[in-house]
Write a protein that holds these residues in place. Sequence first.
Motif, short mmCIF file in Angstrom:
data_model
loop_
_atom_site.label_atom_id
_atom_site.label_comp_id
_atom_site.label_asym_id
_atom_site.label_seq_id
_atom_site.Cartn_x
_atom_site.Cartn_y
_atom_site.Cartn_z
N GLU A 1 -4.39 1.06 -0.45
CA GLU A 1 -3.31 2.00 -0.09
C GLU A 1 -3.02 2.01 1.40
O GLU A 1 -1.88 2.20 1.80
CB GLU A 1 -3.67 3.43 -0.53
CG GLU A 1 -3.30 3.75 -1.95
CD GLU A 1 -3.20 5.24 -2.23
OE1 GLU A 1 -3.40 6.07 -1.31
OE2 GLU A 1 -2.92 5.57 -3.39
N GLY B 1 0.81 -1.21 0.00
CA GLY B 1 0.00 0.00 0.00
C GLY B 1 0.85 1.26 0.00
O GLY B 1 0.55 2.23 -0.71
N GLN C 1 -6.26 9.81 -5.88
CA GLN C 1 -6.83 8.47 -5.83
C GLN C 1 -7.95 8.33 -6.86
O GLN C 1 -8.09 7.29 -7.49
CB GLN C 1 -7.37 8.18 -4.43
CG GLN C 1 -6.29 8.04 -3.39
CD GLN C 1 -6.82 7.81 -2.00
OE1 GLN C 1 -7.94 8.21 -1.67
NE2 GLN C 1 -6.02 7.18 -1.15
N ARG D 1 0.87 4.15 -2.87
CA ARG D 1 0.64 5.57 -2.52
C ARG D 1 1.81 6.44 -2.96
O ARG D 1 1.62 7.52 -3.53
CB ARG D 1 0.41 5.72 -1.02
CG ARG D 1 0.18 7.18 -0.62
CD ARG D 1 -0.04 7.36 0.87
NE ARG D 1 -1.33 6.80 1.25
CZ ARG D 1 -1.48 5.85 2.17
NH1 ARG D 1 -0.44 5.35 2.80
NH2 ARG D 1 -2.67 5.39 2.46
#
Length: 84
Positions: free
Chosen positions: A50, A18, A32, A22
């Motif tokens: 994420e 994650g 996002q 990110r």
Amino acid sequence: MDFRIMRKPDKQLRKLIGEKIRSARKERGMTQYEVVERIDIDVSHYQRIERGETNPSLIIAYRICRALRISLDDLFRTSHESLQ
């Protein structure tokens, strides 16, 4: 066998994946919402990925990598030390 011990590396790996997603998204200046538009999944599912709360399926991981222009190998590459 205590399966709780075995789950700890799984949780750490989800978190690491994650964080990599990110980081790649932010490096590319994407939101996002821009990523989920490209990969066609629900934004809440992407947010859980994420945050390391859920595993992406292989297909979703592939779509994320394409959207972020990173390789699956880069996404899943890790060291033993990072999972200790």
